[in-house]
Write a protein that holds these residues in place. Structure first.
Motif, PDB file in Angstrom:
ATOM      1  N   UNK A  81       0.866  -1.234   0.048  1.00  0.00           N
ATOM      2  CA  UNK A  81      -0.145   0.049   0.036  1.00  0.00           C
ATOM      3  C   UNK A  81       0.942   1.204   0.067  1.00  0.00           C
ATOM      4  N   UNK A  82       1.535   1.463  -0.951  1.00  0.00           N
ATOM      5  CA  UNK A  82       2.372   2.846  -1.324  1.00  0.00           C
ATOM      6  C   UNK A  82       1.886   4.176  -0.908  1.00  0.00           C
ATOM      7  N   UNK A  83       0.623   4.167  -0.853  1.00  0.00           N
ATOM      8  CA  UNK A  83      -0.208   5.587  -0.705  1.00  0.00           C
ATOM      9  C   UNK A  83      -0.320   5.740   0.922  1.00  0.00           C
ATOM     10  N   UNK A  84      -0.068   4.602   1.640  1.00  0.00           N
ATOM     11  CA  UNK A  84      -0.667   4.667   3.034  1.00  0.00           C
ATOM     12  C   UNK A  84       0.475   5.056   3.643  1.00  0.00           C
ATOM     13  N   UNK A  85       0.050   6.039   4.597  1.00  0.00           N
ATOM     14  CA  UNK A  85       1.130   6.721   5.668  1.00  0.00           C
ATOM     15  C   UNK A  85       1.369   5.865   6.908  1.00  0.00           C
ATOM     16  N   UNK A  86       0.208   5.016   7.132  1.00  0.00           N
ATOM     17  CA  UNK A  86       0.348   4.037   8.250  1.00  0.00           C
ATOM     18  C   UNK A  86       1.561   3.285   8.382  1.00  0.00           C
ATOM     19  N   UNK A  87       2.177   2.665   7.486  1.00  0.00           N
ATOM     20  CA  UNK A  87       3.433   1.633   7.810  1.00  0.00           C
ATOM     21  C   UNK A  87       4.527   2.638   8.269  1.00  0.00           C
TER      22      UNK A  87
ATOM     23  N   UNK B   9      16.891   5.868  16.817  1.00  0.00           N
ATOM     24  CA  UNK B   9      16.083   7.186  16.792  1.00  0.00           C
ATOM     25  C   UNK B   9      16.245   7.825  15.345  1.00  0.00           C
ATOM     26  N   UNK B  10      17.336   7.574  14.800  1.00  0.00           N
ATOM     27  CA  UNK B  10      17.687   8.227  13.369  1.00  0.00           C
ATOM     28  C   UNK B  10      16.424   7.487  12.446  1.00  0.00           C
ATOM     29  N   UNK B  11      16.488   6.122  12.525  1.00  0.00           N
ATOM     30  CA  UNK B  11      15.582   5.462  11.802  1.00  0.00           C
ATOM     31  C   UNK B  11      13.962   5.841  12.037  1.00  0.00           C
ATOM     32  N   UNK B  12      13.703   6.167  13.296  1.00  0.00           N
ATOM     33  CA  UNK B  12      12.272   6.589  13.691  1.00  0.00           C
ATOM     34  C   UNK B  12      12.221   7.863  13.087  1.00  0.00           C
ATOM     35  N   UNK B  13      13.109   8.710  13.276  1.00  0.00           N
ATOM     36  CA  UNK B  13      13.091   9.859  12.709  1.00  0.00           C
ATOM     37  C   UNK B  13      12.883  10.060  11.276  1.00  0.00           C
ATOM     38  N   UNK B  14      13.456   9.255  10.558  1.00  0.00           N
ATOM     39  CA  UNK B  14      13.275   9.037   8.838  1.00  0.00           C
ATOM     40  C   UNK B  14      12.109   8.741   8.755  1.00  0.00           C
ATOM     41  N   UNK B  15      11.525   7.752   9.427  1.00  0.00           N
ATOM     42  CA  UNK B  15       9.967   7.183   9.389  1.00  0.00           C
ATOM     43  C   UNK B  15       9.152   8.408   9.387  1.00  0.00           C
ATOM     44  N   UNK B  16       9.063   9.203  10.330  1.00  0.00           N
ATOM     45  CA  UNK B  16       8.136  10.189  10.456  1.00  0.00           C
ATOM     46  C   UNK B  16       8.293  11.402   9.642  1.00  0.00           C
ATOM     47  N   UNK B  17       9.889  11.617   9.191  1.00  0.00           N
ATOM     48  CA  UNK B  17      10.135  12.668   8.212  1.00  0.00           C
ATOM     49  C   UNK B  17       9.318  12.441   6.778  1.00  0.00           C
ATOM     50  N   UNK B  18       9.316  10.982   6.537  1.00  0.00           N
ATOM     51  CA  UNK B  18       8.845  10.582   5.333  1.00  0.00           C
ATOM     52  C   UNK B  18       7.407  10.743   5.170  1.00  0.00           C
ATOM     53  N   UNK B  19       6.640  10.601   6.446  1.00  0.00           N
ATOM     54  CA  UNK B  19       5.359  10.941   6.573  1.00  0.00           C
ATOM     55  C   UNK B  19       4.969  12.316   6.160  1.00  0.00           C
ATOM     56  N   UNK B  20       5.848  13.353   6.880  1.00  0.00           N
ATOM     57  CA  UNK B  20       5.526  14.950   6.836  1.00  0.00           C
ATOM     58  C   UNK B  20       6.093  15.411   5.444  1.00  0.00           C
ATOM     59  N   UNK B  21       6.878  14.501   4.454  1.00  0.00           N
ATOM     60  CA  UNK B  21       7.133  14.773   3.164  1.00  0.00           C
ATOM     61  C   UNK B  21       6.010  14.717   2.461  1.00  0.00           C
ATOM     62  N   UNK B  22       5.192  13.700   2.990  1.00  0.00           N
ATOM     63  CA  UNK B  22       3.856  13.402   1.765  1.00  0.00           C
ATOM     64  C   UNK B  22       2.819  14.224   2.466  1.00  0.00           C
ATOM     65  N   UNK B  23       2.699  14.259   3.711  1.00  0.00           N
ATOM     66  CA  UNK B  23       1.583  14.995   4.475  1.00  0.00           C
ATOM     67  C   UNK B  23       2.099  15.842   5.511  1.00  0.00           C
ATOM     68  N   UNK B  24       2.409  17.155   5.189  1.00  0.00           N
ATOM     69  CA  UNK B  24       3.034  18.257   5.957  1.00  0.00           C
ATOM     70  C   UNK B  24       2.343  18.465   7.166  1.00  0.00           C
TER      71      UNK B  24
ATOM     72  N   UNK C 211       0.497  16.429   8.961  1.00  0.00           N
ATOM     73  CA  UNK C 211       0.472  15.039   9.824  1.00  0.00           C
ATOM     74  C   UNK C 211       0.678  15.643  11.329  1.00  0.00           C
ATOM     75  N   UNK C 212      -0.475  15.767  12.200  1.00  0.00           N
ATOM     76  CA  UNK C 212       0.109  15.950  13.522  1.00  0.00           C
ATOM     77  C   UNK C 212       0.248  14.524  14.279  1.00  0.00           C
ATOM     78  N   UNK C 213       0.001  13.614  13.986  1.00  0.00           N
ATOM     79  CA  UNK C 213       0.687  12.432  14.652  1.00  0.00           C
ATOM     80  C   UNK C 213       2.175  12.214  14.329  1.00  0.00           C
ATOM     81  N   UNK C 214       2.793  12.392  13.023  1.00  0.00           N
ATOM     82  CA  UNK C 214       4.246  12.386  13.034  1.00  0.00           C
ATOM     83  C   UNK C 214       4.994  13.505  13.808  1.00  0.00           C
ATOM     84  N   UNK C 215       4.230  14.648  13.714  1.00  0.00           N
ATOM     85  CA  UNK C 215       4.863  15.780  14.594  1.00  0.00           C
ATOM     86  C   UNK C 215       4.854  15.694  15.996  1.00  0.00           C
ATOM     87  N   UNK C 216       3.810  15.090  16.381  1.00  0.00           N
ATOM     88  CA  UNK C 216       3.696  14.753  17.893  1.00  0.00           C
ATOM     89  C   UNK C 216       4.824  13.782  18.317  1.00  0.00           C
TER      90      UNK C 216
END
Length: 167
Positions: free
Chosen positions: A27-33, A59-74, A76-81
Motif C-alpha cells: 500500500x504505497x499511498x498509506x502513511x500508516x506503515x 532514533x535516526x530510523x524513527x525520525x526518518x520514518x516520521x520525516x517521510x510522513x511529513x514529506x507526503x503530508x506536512x 500530519x500531527x501524529x508524525x509531528x507529535x
C-alpha cells in the motif's frame, strides 16, 4: 497493531519493521506503515539501557520514518507529535517544544498535545532555569484542563507549577 502482537506472541515473526515494510510495498499511498515503523523503533529505543550504542541508530530510523510522513503530508500531527516525544526522550526539550506547539495549534480541541507541551516546557524550564517556560507549562495545563479532567500526574504538576508562579 493486532497483527504485530499476534505474530510476536506466536513466535512466527519477531521483526515488526519487516511487516510494516511489506505493508508499505503493498500500500504505497498509506502513511500508516511509516507512522507505525517510527513508533515501533522509538519503543525499542526506550527499552534499551540508557546510553546504549543502538539508541542513536534507532532514533535516526524513527525520525526518518516520521520525516517521510511529513514529506507526503506536512500537516500530519501524529508524525509531528511523535517527533516531539522522541525529542523529549533525547532531552532535546527546545525541539520537543517546537513540535508540541505546532501540534497544539493544529489540534486545539485535543488535550494530548497540550499535556505534552506542558511537560516539555516544564523540562525546558528545569534545563535552562528560564521562568518563561514555567509559565508556558502552566498555560498549557490550563488549556488541557479546559478540554477535560487532567490525569493525576498532570493535576499534580499543575498545582506545583501554580505554586511556583504564585497563581
Amino acid at each position: 497493531g493486532l497483527a504485530t502482537l499476534s505474530f510476536q506472541r506466536c513466535g512466527l515473526w519477531t521483526q515488526p519493521v519487516d511487516l510494516w515494510e511489506t505493508e508499505r510495498v503493498a500500500h504505497p499511498d498509506s502513511l500508516r506503515p511509516s507512522l507505525a515503523t517510527g513508533s515501533f523503533l522509538m519503543v525499542k529505543m526506550t527499552q534499551l539501557e540508557s546510553g546504549s550504542e543502538r539508541q542513536p541508530a534507532l532514533a535516526k530510523k524513527a525520525t526518518a520514518a516520521w520525516d517521510e510522513v511529513l514529506e507526503r503530508d506536512p500537516e500530519n500531527t501524529d508524525a509531528r507529535q511523535s517527533l516531539g516525544i522522541l525529542a523529549m526522550e533525547q532531552e532535546q526539550y527546545d525541539k520537543a517544544l517546537e513540535h508540541f506547539r505546532w501540534a497544539t495549534a493544529r489540534r486545539p480541541q485535543d488535550q494530548e498535545p497540550a499535556l505534552y507541551l506542558a511537560y516539555s516546557a516544564e523540562q525546558q524550564a528545569r534545563a535552562t532555569g528560564d521562568q518563561h517556560y514555567v509559565i508556558e507549562a502552566l498555560r498549557a495545563l490550563e488549556r488541557a484542563q479546559n478540554l477535560g479532567p487532567l490525569p493525576g500526574l498532570a493535576q499534580e504538576r499543575y498545582g506545583l507549577l501554580a505554586a511556583q508562579t504564585g497563581d
